[in-house]
Motif scaffolding. Sequence first.
Motif, PDB file in Angstrom:
ATOM      1  N   TYR A 138     -30.931  24.920 -68.781  1.00  9.91           N
ATOM      2  CA  TYR A 138     -31.088  25.044 -70.240  1.00  9.91           C
ATOM      3  C   TYR A 138     -30.608  26.423 -70.676  1.00  9.91           C
ATOM      4  O   TYR A 138     -31.140  27.451 -70.234  1.00  9.91           O
ATOM      5  CB  TYR A 138     -32.561  24.873 -70.617  1.00  9.91           C
ATOM      6  CG  TYR A 138     -32.842  24.782 -72.110  1.00  9.91           C
ATOM      7  CD1 TYR A 138     -33.178  23.565 -72.706  1.00  9.91           C
ATOM      8  CD2 TYR A 138     -32.796  25.911 -72.924  1.00  9.91           C
ATOM      9  CE1 TYR A 138     -33.458  23.478 -74.059  1.00  9.91           C
ATOM     10  CE2 TYR A 138     -33.056  25.833 -74.277  1.00  9.91           C
ATOM     11  CZ  TYR A 138     -33.392  24.612 -74.843  1.00  9.91           C
ATOM     12  OH  TYR A 138     -33.660  24.522 -76.192  1.00  9.91           O
ATOM     13  N   THR A 157     -32.691  17.768 -71.809  1.00 12.22           N
ATOM     14  CA  THR A 157     -33.297  18.587 -70.759  1.00 12.22           C
ATOM     15  C   THR A 157     -34.746  18.906 -71.088  1.00 12.22           C
ATOM     16  O   THR A 157     -35.631  18.823 -70.218  1.00 12.22           O
ATOM     17  CB  THR A 157     -32.506  19.899 -70.578  1.00 12.22           C
ATOM     18  OG1 THR A 157     -31.177  19.591 -70.188  1.00 12.22           O
ATOM     19  CG2 THR A 157     -33.153  20.789 -69.529  1.00 12.22           C
ATOM     20  N   PHE A 202     -38.054  17.880 -68.928  1.00 14.82           N
ATOM     21  CA  PHE A 202     -38.950  18.946 -68.469  1.00 14.82           C
ATOM     22  C   PHE A 202     -40.384  18.669 -68.896  1.00 14.82           C
ATOM     23  O   PHE A 202     -41.320  18.794 -68.087  1.00 14.82           O
ATOM     24  CB  PHE A 202     -38.464  20.283 -69.026  1.00 14.82           C
ATOM     25  CG  PHE A 202     -39.372  21.434 -68.711  1.00 14.82           C
ATOM     26  CD1 PHE A 202     -39.355  22.025 -67.455  1.00 14.82           C
ATOM     27  CD2 PHE A 202     -40.242  21.931 -69.669  1.00 14.82           C
ATOM     28  CE1 PHE A 202     -40.191  23.095 -67.159  1.00 14.82           C
ATOM     29  CE2 PHE A 202     -41.081  22.991 -69.387  1.00 14.82           C
ATOM     30  CZ  PHE A 202     -41.063  23.577 -68.127  1.00 14.82           C
ATOM     31  N   ALA A 245     -33.287  28.685 -66.817  1.00 15.40           N
ATOM     32  CA  ALA A 245     -33.166  28.884 -68.264  1.00 15.40           C
ATOM     33  C   ALA A 245     -32.903  30.343 -68.604  1.00 15.40           C
ATOM     34  O   ALA A 245     -33.226  31.256 -67.840  1.00 15.40           O
ATOM     35  CB  ALA A 245     -34.451  28.414 -68.967  1.00 15.40           C
ATOM     36  N   HIS A 282     -32.557  20.216 -59.955  1.00  8.60           N
ATOM     37  CA  HIS A 282     -33.034  21.167 -60.951  1.00  8.60           C
ATOM     38  C   HIS A 282     -32.434  20.832 -62.313  1.00  8.60           C
ATOM     39  O   HIS A 282     -31.467  20.082 -62.409  1.00  8.60           O
ATOM     40  CB  HIS A 282     -32.660  22.592 -60.548  1.00  8.60           C
ATOM     41  CG  HIS A 282     -31.177  22.803 -60.425  1.00  8.60           C
ATOM     42  ND1 HIS A 282     -30.455  22.401 -59.312  1.00  8.60           N
ATOM     43  CD2 HIS A 282     -30.260  23.347 -61.277  1.00  8.60           C
ATOM     44  CE1 HIS A 282     -29.177  22.695 -59.487  1.00  8.60           C
ATOM     45  NE2 HIS A 282     -29.027  23.276 -60.674  1.00  8.60           N
ATOM     46  N   LEU A 283     -33.013  21.408 -63.343  1.00 10.92           N
ATOM     47  CA  LEU A 283     -32.528  21.261 -64.713  1.00 10.92           C
ATOM     48  C   LEU A 283     -31.960  22.600 -65.190  1.00 10.92           C
ATOM     49  O   LEU A 283     -32.354  23.661 -64.689  1.00 10.92           O
ATOM     50  CB  LEU A 283     -33.672  20.837 -65.648  1.00 10.92           C
ATOM     51  CG  LEU A 283     -34.386  19.525 -65.310  1.00 10.92           C
ATOM     52  CD1 LEU A 283     -35.630  19.369 -66.174  1.00 10.92           C
ATOM     53  CD2 LEU A 283     -33.453  18.340 -65.504  1.00 10.92           C
ATOM     54  N   ILE A 326     -40.256  27.476 -63.807  1.00 11.31           N
ATOM     55  CA  ILE A 326     -39.200  27.964 -64.701  1.00 11.31           C
ATOM     56  C   ILE A 326     -38.618  29.227 -64.077  1.00 11.31           C
ATOM     57  O   ILE A 326     -39.366  30.143 -63.704  1.00 11.31           O
ATOM     58  CB  ILE A 326     -39.732  28.305 -66.108  1.00 11.31           C
ATOM     59  CG1 ILE A 326     -40.426  27.109 -66.750  1.00 11.31           C
ATOM     60  CG2 ILE A 326     -38.587  28.780 -67.011  1.00 11.31           C
ATOM     61  CD1 ILE A 326     -41.118  27.438 -68.073  1.00 11.31           C
ATOM     62  N   LEU A 332     -36.691  24.293 -63.611  1.00 14.05           N
ATOM     63  CA  LEU A 332     -35.808  24.530 -64.753  1.00 14.05           C
ATOM     64  C   LEU A 332     -35.218  25.929 -64.662  1.00 14.05           C
ATOM     65  O   LEU A 332     -35.948  26.918 -64.577  1.00 14.05           O
ATOM     66  CB  LEU A 332     -36.580  24.388 -66.066  1.00 14.05           C
ATOM     67  CG  LEU A 332     -35.801  24.715 -67.339  1.00 14.05           C
ATOM     68  CD1 LEU A 332     -34.756  23.633 -67.620  1.00 14.05           C
ATOM     69  CD2 LEU A 332     -36.728  24.869 -68.531  1.00 14.05           C
TER      70      LEU A 332
END
Length: 480
Positions: free
Chosen positions: A259, A271, A275, A285, A256-257, A233, A283
């Motif tokens: 959020y 998402t 995850f 974020a 990648h993600l 993260i 991620l």
Amino acid sequence: MIDESILGTFGIKSFRGNQERIIEHVLSGNNALVLMPTGMGKSICYQIPSLVFDGTCIVISPLIALMKDQVDSLVAKGIAATYINSSLNRITRMDRYERLKAGGYKIVYVSPERFQKKEFLDAIQSIPISLLAIDEAHCISQWGHDFRPDYSKIKWFRKLLKHPPTIALTATASLRVQNDIIEQIGLPKEEIQIFDDGLFRPNLQLTVNECFDVETKYKLVFEILQSKKGVSIVYFSLIQELENFSRWLDTKRFPHLVYHGKRSNQDRSSTLSKFIKSENAVLLATNAFGMGVDKANVRNVIHFQIPGSIEAYYQEIGRAGRDGKDSFCHLFYTEDDLAIQMDFIDWQNPELPYLKKLYQLLVQKQNELSALDYGTIQSFMTYKNKSDHRVQTALNLLSRVSLISGDLEQGTLQLEQDWDDGLFSKEELEMKKKESGKRLYQMLQYTKTKDCRRKFIHLYFDSPFTSCGNCDVCLGMDPN
């Protein structure tokens, strides 16, 4: 002894830390304030008693987006649980109120503003309330890092519920915040026991890197993401910076993600699902992500900018290594990061003239309140300064003193009474802003310390310190 069949329901073979003591204390009808590291199983401390007691346990939580996940997990175990919040349509809410009235739930999750709704108050008046659980209890205290005005009414909530046994739970609370939580709950100190399970898991390695520019950060963070295996993260203070880094990763074809609060509910939900299921996701974020997310195999928590407080930092790094395996917490910062956090302090602490101006605007627009949104109000209040984000905090403060009620996003905002200068203390507003500044200063001192980083955090939280051996200072690591 706690019934083994109930332990089987939760798949528990042995308790961790003070869990068993806390549960037995609550089962005896006593009140508790629980301080426990994130991921160590705070929820069990009220979920097990709720199954033993007759009646319904009410859980007050600020985590609307994650209530469904918590309830789904309980329902999958065969427990009659639900949540009631503003994300539900009226028909669904009314159905749940009817079942609540009939005593059909053992555990009900609600956000604190639910106590403003007549239908909810009617439903709980007719049933026995076995237990009141207050999740993320640091939100009660104005000295905490995530104060929520609706939490300041906990004493009134307990009275409405006929003073049931109460358990308040948090991962972070200094002695000052602990005392404020107890005072706001409305219990004498001798009637509530504090259970402190300590702060740190020894498997978390803490490091800090001071960078001279953003380009250096990009390079160093990317090296970590490439070299470290497992789930990571990366926390950002600003959505814009997050999106910039995301685009940069795209140019590297690095999956990648993303959020953050400006993404749609559907996108965030999707998402989060990806995850949770992933074994090696990265991620990006903001702090909109994390509270209540229970994922055991997060190997790396990286802060791209300095957080605003030790509390926020501690809570976010607590999402790493919940399975007990070695995990890494990297903090990167430049001097420019401080300016970002100082802006946040201004936004989170509107001054008295601003509050009065906002109230006067609402009076002028009182026939249009249902059509207003944050962006529109912000444009009236700040003109061309789109980076000023004081509106939401100011509305919360007006609501706290009952000048307004309802919810702006739901179109139910309304005026309740005339402005009175005596409703706000200028000194108290200024003091709260100074406290935020002090918390940021302590966070900066953490990055500069030449002593053990764990020791610094323990001293900040008034928590006993024993040993570390797992931070860059103790390990003699080169920060760069």
